[in-house]
Design an enzyme around this catalytic site. Structure first.
Site, PDB file in Angstrom:
ATOM      1  N   LYS A   1     115.271  28.640  -5.907  1.00  0.00           N
ATOM      2  CA  LYS A   1     114.704  28.633  -7.478  1.00  0.00           C
ATOM      3  C   LYS A   1     115.252  27.580  -8.267  1.00  0.00           C
ATOM      4  O   LYS A   1     116.634  27.314  -8.485  1.00  0.00           O
ATOM      5  CB  LYS A   1     115.046  30.006  -8.260  1.00  0.00           C
TER       6      LYS A   1
ATOM      7  N   ASP B   1     111.336  26.109  -5.946  1.00  0.00           N
ATOM      8  CA  ASP B   1     110.282  26.665  -6.415  1.00  0.00           C
ATOM      9  C   ASP B   1     110.483  26.640  -7.959  1.00  0.00           C
ATOM     10  O   ASP B   1     111.464  27.063  -8.570  1.00  0.00           O
ATOM     11  CB  ASP B   1     110.066  28.318  -6.053  1.00  0.00           C
TER      12      ASP B   1
ATOM     13  N   GLU C   1     107.341  23.970  -4.600  1.00  0.00           N
ATOM     14  CA  GLU C   1     106.174  25.228  -4.970  1.00  0.00           C
ATOM     15  C   GLU C   1     106.105  25.120  -6.503  1.00  0.00           C
ATOM     16  O   GLU C   1     106.949  25.093  -7.241  1.00  0.00           O
ATOM     17  CB  GLU C   1     106.908  26.457  -4.419  1.00  0.00           C
TER      18      GLU C   1
ATOM     19  N   ASP D   1     101.235  28.417  -6.169  1.00  0.00           N
ATOM     20  CA  ASP D   1     101.339  29.776  -6.047  1.00  0.00           C
ATOM     21  C   ASP D   1     100.596  30.461  -7.192  1.00  0.00           C
ATOM     22  O   ASP D   1      99.539  30.849  -7.019  1.00  0.00           O
ATOM     23  CB  ASP D   1     102.588  30.163  -6.042  1.00  0.00           C
TER      24      ASP D   1
ATOM     25  N   LYS E   1      99.898  35.833  -1.936  1.00  0.00           N
ATOM     26  CA  LYS E   1     100.535  37.052  -2.041  1.00  0.00           C
ATOM     27  C   LYS E   1      99.577  38.273  -2.238  1.00  0.00           C
ATOM     28  O   LYS E   1      98.586  38.114  -2.895  1.00  0.00           O
ATOM     29  CB  LYS E   1     101.505  37.089  -3.411  1.00  0.00           C
TER      30      LYS E   1
END
Length: 325
Positions: A107, A138, A164, A190, A214
């Site tokens: 992250k 991400d 991401e 995403d 997802k």
């Protein structure tokens, strides 16, 4: 067909899972679980989501509990480690909870953290994993294009697998992809897929090299597979900080994909101190088989009565949204 609300309420259990480290702004993850003819499913849209968006997550849960899922083509799903926005000194401790994982998602762009903090964290991951480890970062759409370009340059020395959702909009992703294409660092989308009214817009705009998919936010395994087919891009199947039940839905999606080039973000059970079943990675992978909650864990992790009432009311509202569609 939409099952009656009473059928969902009959087995509904609301749980609260404590976490090792604060992640996505929470220290505990709440979820509502229920059982249908096909097994247990999870309804766990994030607390801030409005009913219109949350109802898609309910549709996914009903699909998983009431309908047969697509046939799997693999029994095990390789997964990545997930490194929250921790101090570099804690990186080794975090990675140790993901035994056998050859890939780490780190992250970055966390509010209150600087790019220098991100660089230090990613450097610690590279040092811990060695040159053969795969590292992806991400940003959850928190950079603008200039910030993202600067960050990609700063992080490029760590041999990134991809970055991401570096920016929020499809237009920004497309511009950034053009700017950094010469560096050979792919851009993944995403939020531009799961939170969009048009999940294929990012693919049509050629704004990403791959998609992060997802199951819950996209309405279930079957619908997610349709999006993957229509997009025509490589995908990573990831979790939405799910319990073991939700992770097994993600695993069902990953298991049904004809091709699976990347390790999946389905190892997030290791972020929890406790769970309703064990879906922590073993040798870098999790099983594709459906998870069944442990009865004692459901009791041990039961949410407080006021939180249970909140989730049951939310379930009723979202069920009404689906009934009206």
């Amino acid at each position: 067909m939409l099952p009656p609300l009473a059928d969902l309420l009959d087995s509904a259990r609301v749980v609260s899972l404590p976490m090792h480290t604060r992640f996505r702004g929470v220290d505990t993850r709440e979820a509502l679980l229920f059982e249908g003819p096909e097994g247990w499913a999870e309804f766990s849209p994030f607390l801030e989501y409005e009913d219109a968006e949350a109802s898609t997550w309910l549709a996914a849960a009903i699909d998983f509990a009431w309908r047969p899922q697509p046939a799997p083509v693999r029994d095990l799903i390789r997964v990545n480690a997930t490194v929250p926005a921790v101090d570099p000194a804690r990186v080794a401790e975090v990675l140790a909870r993901f035994p056998g994982c050859r890939t780490a998602k780190v992250k970055v762009a966390e509010p209150g953290h600087s790019l220098a903090d991100d660089v230090a964290r990613v450097r610690a991951v590279r040092e811990a994993m060695g040159p053969e480890g795969r590292i992806r970062v991400d940003a959850n759409g928190l950079w603008n294009v200039d910030e993202a370009e600067h960050a990609v340059h700063a992080l490029a020395e760590f041999d990134l697998e991809y970055v991401e959702q570096p920016c929020a909009s499809v237009e920004e992703l497309a511009e950034l992809r053009t700017r950094v294409k010469y560096m050979g660092i792919p851009v993944a989308a995403d939020e531009s897929v799961r939170k969009s009214d048009d999940p294929l817009a990012v693919a049509r705009a050629k704004a990403a090299d791959l998609l992060v998919i997802k199951a819950q936010p996209l309405g279930g395994v079957t619908h997610a597979l349709q999006i993957v087919t229509a997009a025509g891009l490589p995908v990573v199947v990831s979790s939405a900080l799910d319990t073991a039940i939700g992770l097994s839905q993600g695993a069902a999606l990953a298991a049904a994909l004809p091709a699976l080039e990347f390790d999946c973000g389905l190892g997030t059970a290791s972020l929890f101190l406790d769970d309703v079943a064990d879906r922590r990675p073993v040798d870098g992978a999790i099983p594709a088989a459906r998870a069944v909650p442990d009865a004692s864990a459901l009791d041990r992790l039961a949410a407080a009565p006021d939180r249970r009432d909140w989730w049951l009311e939310r379930l009723g509202r979202c069920h009404a949204v689906l009934a009206a569609r």
